[in-house]
Design a protein around this motif. Sequence first.
Motif, PDB file in Angstrom:
ATOM      1  N   SER A 188      35.311 -33.557 -16.109  1.00 15.51           N
ATOM      2  CA  SER A 188      34.354 -33.350 -15.016  1.00 15.51           C
ATOM      3  C   SER A 188      32.933 -33.789 -15.389  1.00 15.51           C
ATOM      4  CB  SER A 188      34.350 -31.883 -14.577  1.00 15.51           C
ATOM      5  OG  SER A 188      33.853 -31.059 -15.604  1.00 15.51           O
ATOM      6  N   GLY A 189      32.800 -34.429 -16.562  1.00 15.38           N
ATOM      7  CA  GLY A 189      31.513 -34.964 -16.978  1.00 15.38           C
ATOM      8  C   GLY A 189      30.610 -33.982 -17.693  1.00 15.38           C
ATOM      9  N   SER A 244      21.390 -33.278 -25.974  1.00 17.58           N
ATOM     10  CA  SER A 244      20.432 -33.554 -24.904  1.00 17.58           C
ATOM     11  C   SER A 244      20.610 -32.558 -23.762  1.00 17.58           C
ATOM     12  CB  SER A 244      20.650 -34.971 -24.372  1.00 17.58           C
ATOM     13  OG  SER A 244      19.860 -35.195 -23.227  1.00 17.58           O
ATOM     14  N   LEU A 245      19.498 -32.133 -23.193  1.00 18.75           N
ATOM     15  CA  LEU A 245      19.535 -31.276 -22.002  1.00 18.75           C
ATOM     16  C   LEU A 245      19.404 -32.116 -20.731  1.00 18.75           C
ATOM     17  CD1 LEU A 245      17.320 -28.295 -23.204  1.00 18.75           C
ATOM     18  CD2 LEU A 245      19.807 -28.360 -22.976  1.00 18.75           C
ATOM     19  N   ASP A 246      19.414 -33.438 -20.883  1.00 16.87           N
ATOM     20  CA  ASP A 246      19.221 -34.331 -19.743  1.00 16.87           C
ATOM     21  C   ASP A 246      20.522 -34.809 -19.123  1.00 16.87           C
ATOM     22  OD1 ASP A 246      16.429 -34.184 -19.975  1.00 16.87           O
ATOM     23  OD2 ASP A 246      16.433 -35.756 -21.510  1.00 16.87           O
ATOM     24  N   GLY A 247      21.662 -34.309 -19.585  1.00 16.99           N
ATOM     25  CA  GLY A 247      22.950 -34.745 -19.064  1.00 16.99           C
ATOM     26  C   GLY A 247      23.171 -34.329 -17.616  1.00 16.99           C
ATOM     27  N   VAL A 248      24.023 -35.102 -16.945  1.00 15.59           N
ATOM     28  CA  VAL A 248      24.404 -34.838 -15.562  1.00 15.59           C
ATOM     29  C   VAL A 248      25.926 -34.938 -15.480  1.00 15.59           C
ATOM     30  CG1 VAL A 248      24.185 -35.638 -13.176  1.00 15.59           C
ATOM     31  CG2 VAL A 248      22.229 -35.800 -14.711  1.00 15.59           C
ATOM     32  N   ASN A 249      26.569 -33.961 -14.836  1.00 19.31           N
ATOM     33  CA  ASN A 249      28.026 -34.002 -14.723  1.00 19.31           C
ATOM     34  C   ASN A 249      28.461 -34.901 -13.559  1.00 19.31           C
ATOM     35  OD1 ASN A 249      27.844 -32.475 -12.349  1.00 19.31           O
ATOM     36  ND2 ASN A 249      28.477 -30.575 -13.327  1.00 19.31           N
ATOM     37  N   ASN A 250      29.757 -34.998 -13.325  1.00 18.66           N
ATOM     38  CA  ASN A 250      30.290 -35.881 -12.281  1.00 18.66           C
ATOM     39  C   ASN A 250      29.870 -35.481 -10.872  1.00 18.66           C
ATOM     40  OD1 ASN A 250      31.553 -37.124 -14.399  1.00 18.66           O
ATOM     41  ND2 ASN A 250      33.613 -36.469 -13.868  1.00 18.66           N
ATOM     42  N   GLU A 251      29.441 -34.243 -10.685  1.00 16.10           N
ATOM     43  CA  GLU A 251      28.980 -33.783  -9.369  1.00 16.10           C
ATOM     44  C   GLU A 251      27.472 -33.967  -9.205  1.00 16.10           C
ATOM     45  OE1 GLU A 251      30.307 -29.772  -8.870  1.00 16.10           O
ATOM     46  OE2 GLU A 251      32.410 -30.323  -9.002  1.00 16.10           O
ATOM     47  N   GLY A 252      26.815 -34.550 -10.215  1.00 14.90           N
ATOM     48  CA  GLY A 252      25.388 -34.783 -10.144  1.00 14.90           C
ATOM     49  C   GLY A 252      24.533 -33.593 -10.537  1.00 14.90           C
ATOM     50  N   PRO A 311      29.233 -30.630 -24.212  1.00 11.91           N
ATOM     51  CA  PRO A 311      29.369 -29.301 -24.806  1.00 11.91           C
ATOM     52  C   PRO A 311      28.221 -28.347 -24.453  1.00 11.91           C
ATOM     53  CG  PRO A 311      30.054 -30.940 -26.393  1.00 11.91           C
ATOM     54  CD  PRO A 311      29.469 -31.691 -25.226  1.00 11.91           C
ATOM     55  N   VAL A 312      26.987 -28.838 -24.426  1.00 10.73           N
ATOM     56  CA  VAL A 312      25.871 -27.941 -24.093  1.00 10.73           C
ATOM     57  C   VAL A 312      25.959 -27.489 -22.635  1.00 10.73           C
ATOM     58  CG1 VAL A 312      24.087 -29.647 -23.468  1.00 10.73           C
ATOM     59  CG2 VAL A 312      23.430 -27.493 -24.528  1.00 10.73           C
ATOM     60  N   MET A 313      26.452 -28.345 -21.758  1.00 11.61           N
ATOM     61  CA  MET A 313      26.634 -27.946 -20.354  1.00 11.61           C
ATOM     62  C   MET A 313      27.696 -26.848 -20.246  1.00 11.61           C
ATOM     63  SD  MET A 313      26.640 -31.657 -18.548  1.00 11.61           S
ATOM     64  CE  MET A 313      25.546 -31.732 -17.156  1.00 11.61           C
ATOM     65  N   VAL A 314      28.757 -26.985 -21.034  1.00 10.84           N
ATOM     66  CA  VAL A 314      29.817 -25.972 -21.040  1.00 10.84           C
ATOM     67  C   VAL A 314      29.252 -24.643 -21.539  1.00 10.84           C
ATOM     68  CG1 VAL A 314      32.002 -25.296 -22.122  1.00 10.84           C
ATOM     69  CG2 VAL A 314      31.709 -27.621 -21.246  1.00 10.84           C
ATOM     70  N   ALA A 315      28.469 -24.691 -22.609  1.00  8.59           N
ATOM     71  CA  ALA A 315      27.883 -23.466 -23.158  1.00  8.59           C
ATOM     72  C   ALA A 315      26.968 -22.794 -22.140  1.00  8.59           C
ATOM     73  CB  ALA A 315      27.108 -23.776 -24.442  1.00  8.59           C
ATOM     74  N   VAL A 316      26.131 -23.579 -21.483  1.00 13.40           N
ATOM     75  CA  VAL A 316      25.205 -23.025 -20.495  1.00 13.40           C
ATOM     76  C   VAL A 316      25.968 -22.447 -19.311  1.00 13.40           C
ATOM     77  CG1 VAL A 316      23.424 -23.643 -18.805  1.00 13.40           C
ATOM     78  CG2 VAL A 316      23.234 -24.443 -21.158  1.00 13.40           C
ATOM     79  N   SER A 317      26.941 -23.195 -18.796  1.00  9.60           N
ATOM     80  CA  SER A 317      27.662 -22.731 -17.606  1.00  9.60           C
ATOM     81  C   SER A 317      28.536 -21.515 -17.888  1.00  9.60           C
ATOM     82  CB  SER A 317      28.499 -23.858 -16.999  1.00  9.60           C
ATOM     83  OG  SER A 317      29.538 -24.229 -17.873  1.00  9.60           O
ATOM     84  N   SER A 318      28.925 -21.326 -19.163  1.00 15.36           N
ATOM     85  CA  SER A 318      29.743 -20.153 -19.505  1.00 15.36           C
ATOM     86  C   SER A 318      28.895 -18.987 -20.018  1.00 15.36           C
ATOM     87  CB  SER A 318      30.812 -20.522 -20.532  1.00 15.36           C
ATOM     88  OG  SER A 318      30.233 -20.906 -21.748  1.00 15.36           O
TER      89      SER A 318
END
Length: 124
Positions: free
Chosen positions: A61-62, A87-95, A65-72
């Motif tokens: 889903s794009g 990086s905190l600048d990443g964007v997932n597949n949903e934007g 790892p840091v996005m997973v940590a934040v979202s959980s």
Amino acid sequence: MVGVVRHLLALCPDDFADKADKFGWYPLHIVSNKRDAMGTRPGIIRALMQNRASLEAKEASGMTPVMVAVSSGHKAAASELVLQGASLDGVNNEGVSTWQMLAKPSNETMAPGHGFASIWITLH
């Protein structure tokens, strides 16, 4: 626990820490998604990084790892990943960006100014 992980990594192929499972999750994604009652996740993240894990690997889903940590809601993992250079600048597949996840008010553990939003302030 960290010692066991280090021992197992020593027995694995060199590229183990940077390979996805059948669901597209890399070891850093898995470690970043789990709650950590014993406080060992930062050490496991460091062990994976020493074995060439990719901080910016994206699962199906794009999410990095840091996005997973934040979202959980896993502040210790998110902090360690940022300290390791994620990086905190990443964007997932949903934007949706990591910054948007940090500011999301629907999750009490991610409320601005309480924990996650302070990761950036703490590091800079």
